[in-house]
Design an enzyme around this catalytic site. Structure first.
Site, mmCIF file in Angstrom:
data_model
loop_
_atom_site.group_PDB
_atom_site.id
_atom_site.type_symbol
_atom_site.label_atom_id
_atom_site.label_comp_id
_atom_site.label_asym_id
_atom_site.label_seq_id
_atom_site.Cartn_x
_atom_site.Cartn_y
_atom_site.Cartn_z
ATOM 1 N N GLY A 125 69.565 -50.005 48.721
ATOM 2 C CA GLY A 125 69.569 -51.310 49.382
ATOM 3 C C GLY A 125 70.900 -52.030 49.424
ATOM 4 O O GLY A 125 71.004 -53.069 50.083
ATOM 5 N N ASP A 169 69.140 -50.060 44.041
ATOM 6 C CA ASP A 169 70.287 -49.173 44.303
ATOM 7 C C ASP A 169 70.757 -48.650 42.952
ATOM 8 O O ASP A 169 70.185 -49.021 41.907
ATOM 9 C CB ASP A 169 71.411 -49.925 45.034
ATOM 10 C CG ASP A 169 72.266 -48.990 45.890
ATOM 11 O OD1 ASP A 169 72.866 -48.052 45.329
ATOM 12 O OD2 ASP A 169 72.335 -49.195 47.119
ATOM 13 N N TYR A 219 74.600 -33.992 56.926
ATOM 14 C CA TYR A 219 73.853 -35.238 57.160
ATOM 15 C C TYR A 219 72.762 -35.001 58.216
ATOM 16 O O TYR A 219 71.587 -35.335 57.996
ATOM 17 C CB TYR A 219 74.843 -36.308 57.625
ATOM 18 C CG TYR A 219 74.263 -37.655 57.973
ATOM 19 C CD1 TYR A 219 73.557 -38.408 57.043
ATOM 20 C CD2 TYR A 219 74.459 -38.211 59.249
ATOM 21 C CE1 TYR A 219 73.060 -39.661 57.360
ATOM 22 C CE2 TYR A 219 73.975 -39.472 59.572
ATOM 23 C CZ TYR A 219 73.264 -40.186 58.629
ATOM 24 O OH TYR A 219 72.778 -41.437 58.950
ATOM 25 N N LYS A 251 68.651 -34.905 57.847
ATOM 26 C CA LYS A 251 67.780 -35.847 58.567
ATOM 27 C C LYS A 251 66.721 -35.116 59.392
ATOM 28 O O LYS A 251 65.578 -35.582 59.498
ATOM 29 C CB LYS A 251 68.623 -36.774 59.459
ATOM 30 C CG LYS A 251 69.455 -37.790 58.669
ATOM 31 C CD LYS A 251 68.597 -38.818 57.923
ATOM 32 C CE LYS A 251 69.435 -39.899 57.292
ATOM 33 N NZ LYS A 251 68.657 -40.939 56.641
HETATM 34 N N1 NAI Z 1 74.438 -47.550 59.271
HETATM 35 C C1 NAI Z 1 74.198 -46.787 60.345
HETATM 36 O O1 NAI Z 1 74.918 -46.841 61.361
HETATM 37 C C2 NAI Z 1 73.047 -45.865 60.328
HETATM 38 C C3 NAI Z 1 72.274 -45.682 59.194
HETATM 39 N N2 NAI Z 1 71.217 -44.783 59.230
HETATM 40 C C4 NAI Z 1 70.431 -44.574 58.036
HETATM 41 O O2 NAI Z 1 69.993 -45.809 57.492
HETATM 42 C C5 NAI Z 1 69.983 -45.728 56.060
HETATM 43 C C6 NAI Z 1 70.811 -46.864 55.486
HETATM 44 O O3 NAI Z 1 72.121 -46.710 55.993
HETATM 45 P P1 NAI Z 1 73.355 -47.532 55.418
HETATM 46 O O4 NAI Z 1 72.911 -48.774 54.785
HETATM 47 O O5 NAI Z 1 74.346 -47.590 56.516
HETATM 48 O O6 NAI Z 1 73.910 -46.509 54.322
HETATM 49 P P2 NAI Z 1 75.069 -46.753 53.243
HETATM 50 O O7 NAI Z 1 75.826 -45.490 53.097
HETATM 51 O O8 NAI Z 1 75.824 -47.996 53.577
HETATM 52 O O9 NAI Z 1 74.227 -47.031 51.919
HETATM 53 C C7 NAI Z 1 73.527 -46.026 51.268
HETATM 54 C C8 NAI Z 1 73.172 -46.505 49.876
HETATM 55 O O10 NAI Z 1 72.539 -45.425 49.187
HETATM 56 C C9 NAI Z 1 72.863 -45.572 47.825
HETATM 57 N N3 NAI Z 1 72.656 -44.320 47.079
HETATM 58 C C10 NAI Z 1 73.444 -43.223 47.034
HETATM 59 N N4 NAI Z 1 72.950 -42.332 46.143
HETATM 60 C C11 NAI Z 1 71.822 -42.876 45.633
HETATM 61 C C12 NAI Z 1 70.876 -42.457 44.658
HETATM 62 N N5 NAI Z 1 70.989 -41.280 44.022
HETATM 63 N N6 NAI Z 1 69.823 -43.270 44.379
HETATM 64 C C13 NAI Z 1 69.692 -44.459 45.015
HETATM 65 N N7 NAI Z 1 70.562 -44.909 45.920
HETATM 66 C C14 NAI Z 1 71.617 -44.141 46.236
HETATM 67 C C15 NAI Z 1 74.329 -45.980 47.844
HETATM 68 O O11 NAI Z 1 74.704 -46.590 46.606
HETATM 69 C C16 NAI Z 1 74.386 -46.916 49.036
HETATM 70 O O12 NAI Z 1 74.293 -48.271 48.651
HETATM 71 C C17 NAI Z 1 70.497 -44.328 55.707
HETATM 72 O O13 NAI Z 1 69.399 -43.492 55.480
HETATM 73 C C18 NAI Z 1 71.225 -43.895 56.952
HETATM 74 O O14 NAI Z 1 71.210 -42.501 57.098
HETATM 75 C C19 NAI Z 1 70.898 -44.068 60.351
HETATM 76 C C20 NAI Z 1 71.658 -44.205 61.472
HETATM 77 C C21 NAI Z 1 72.721 -45.153 61.591
HETATM 78 C C1 AKB Z 2 75.006 -42.875 63.177
HETATM 79 C C2 AKB Z 2 74.879 -42.690 61.729
HETATM 80 O O1 AKB Z 2 73.928 -42.108 61.284
HETATM 81 C C3 AKB Z 2 75.926 -43.190 60.814
HETATM 82 N N1 AKB Z 2 76.434 -44.475 61.200
HETATM 83 C C4 AKB Z 2 77.078 -42.215 60.792
HETATM 84 O O2 AKB Z 2 77.990 -42.381 61.623
HETATM 85 O O3 AKB Z 2 77.034 -41.273 59.972
#
Ligand code: NAI
Ligand code: AKB
Length: 370
Positions: free
Chosen positions: A60, A85, A192, A196
């Protein structure tokens, strides 16, 4: 009541047909060495109108989790939404509502959290994103695949409605690129993306096999004003706003002509809540594309110049990110999401740019005043 009626109807039908056995669809059947109850789906409606869901968000503290917690807390009440987190939260996050440490690689503590906090909805945001994943494949495999397995099992065992985000990265060079439909060939070339696709398929499998209420959206690159991206290929589209507001220049790590699907964070989080609240009978699939806009760095820079007329962009291409971006779709076809559960985006490029500048303009003015 609906489930009891359904059981009564099936029982009546089997009696009428002279068959003494209770015949259930395959989705209802299950036995496994894992601790998943065979009748999981009899209890799968975990949220009645009288009782809001008890929500856990994993991972989170990344780009999206804090915003999701804030949206869900407005809807379900502050104390019903637990952010988690493995990192230490900043003070404003810690004081904004319940926060706990949760490592998704630790099965036992995940179970304790779900049981002790009576979790009924889980948003699984922990992940290692595309660029960081290529730099550390074992970590991405552990977090994105082993971690997902732990989450699937605990959700199925405790009848938790589970949301797992997928991504445009779940498509690959052999997928149709403009647009990519919901169902098509998916052969991504990043760990990645592979993880997914695995999540999409495992979630769907658990739905049919154990009755797990698994819901998944393929997000485009997400653009947010008050949170930083976590090491992906689309990060430039967030960083460019910070740079433009701060010093009027930006060095982009993708080529000027690289077209990718993007979305403003409030659309993304609203879609997430909407698909979780959608009645089960409205969902014809477990995984939906969602889409809002699509642009290149050059087009984005042009849109920025309406607010910062002398904004300068230069290009220093990162070959790793460029190769990833070129393997991803330029657009997503999200007609099924629009048809099935009424998805509709609010932000196109002009609204996105204006909103981002309102935020950055305000924070720059506050910084200058200080
Ligand atoms: N931000 C984007 O543009 C996109 C995000 N997503 C998906 O949305 C979700 C959230 O994305 P974001 O917030 O951008 O990711 P992020 O990379 O900013 O955050 C991921 C979080 O996961 C935590 N984490 C890592 N290892 C862990 C563990 N062992 N246990 C618990 N937590 C752990 C990290 O500390 C981090 O706070 C992800 O699944 C991502 O693949 C999908 C497409 C686009
Ligand atoms: C599109 C996504 O899943 C993410 N922002 C990335 O670029 O890896």
């Amino acid at each position: 009541l609906r489930m009891l009626k359904q059981v009564a109807r099936v029982t009546a039908q089997s009696k009428a047909s002279g068959c003494s056995q209770l015949v259930l669809p395959l989705r209802f059947l299950g036995s496994s060495s894992r601790q998943v109850p065979a009748d999981a789906s009899f209890h799968s409606t975990s949220f009645s109108e009288a009782e809001p869901p008890r929500v856990l968000i994993t991972g989170g503290l990344g780009q999206l989790g804090v915003g999701l917690a804030s949206l869900l807390r407005k809807r379900f009440g502050k104390d019903n939404v637990i952010l988690s987190d493995i990192r230490k939260p900043p003070a404003h996050v810690f004081h904004s509502g319940p926060f706990i440490y949760a490592n998704i690689l630790d099965n036992k503590s995940l179970r304790e959290i779900v049981v002790n906090h009576r979790i009924s909805w889980l948003f699984h945001y922990s992940a290692v994103l595309s660029a960081v994943g290529e730099a550390n494949v074992p970590l991405a495999r552990d977090v994105n695949i082993t971690g997902l397995h732990n989450i699937l099992d605990v959700a199925a065992e405790h009848n938790v409605r589970l949301f797992v985000p997928s991504t445009i990265g779940a498509f690959g060079p052999s997928s149709p690129r403009n647009p990519a439909p919901d169902l098509c060939i998916q052969r991504p070339r990043t760990i990645y993306g592979v993880s997914k696709v695995h999540a999409e398929l495992m979630g769907e499998y658990y739905y049919y096999r154990y009755g797990l209420d698994f819901r998944c959206l393929r997000y485009p690159g997400i653009i947010s004003a008050d949170s930083q991206p976590g090491g992906g290929t689309t990060d430039y589209a967030v960083q460019i706003f910070h740079a433009a507001a701060k010093n009027g220049t930006f060095e982009c790590n993708l080529k000027a002509s690289t077209r990718l699907p993007m979305m403003y964070i409030s659309d993304c989080l609203r879609a997430t809540l909407e698909v979780m609240e959608a009645p089960a009978e409205r969902l014809s699939m477990r995984t939906y594309n969602i889409s809002a806009m699509s642009f290149t760095p050059e087009e984005l820079a042009q849109a920025l110049r309406k607010h910062v007329p002398d904004f300068q962009i230069t290009y220093c291409v990162d070959p790793l990110r460029q190769a990833i971006a070129e393997s991803w779709p330029m657009n997503l076809d999200d007609s099924s999401a629009r048809k099935d559960w009424g998805w509709k985006h609010d932000f196109d490029l002009p609204e996105l740019v204006a909103t981002m500048f309102n935020f950055h303009g305000a924070s720059t003015r506050i910084a200058q005043a200080n």
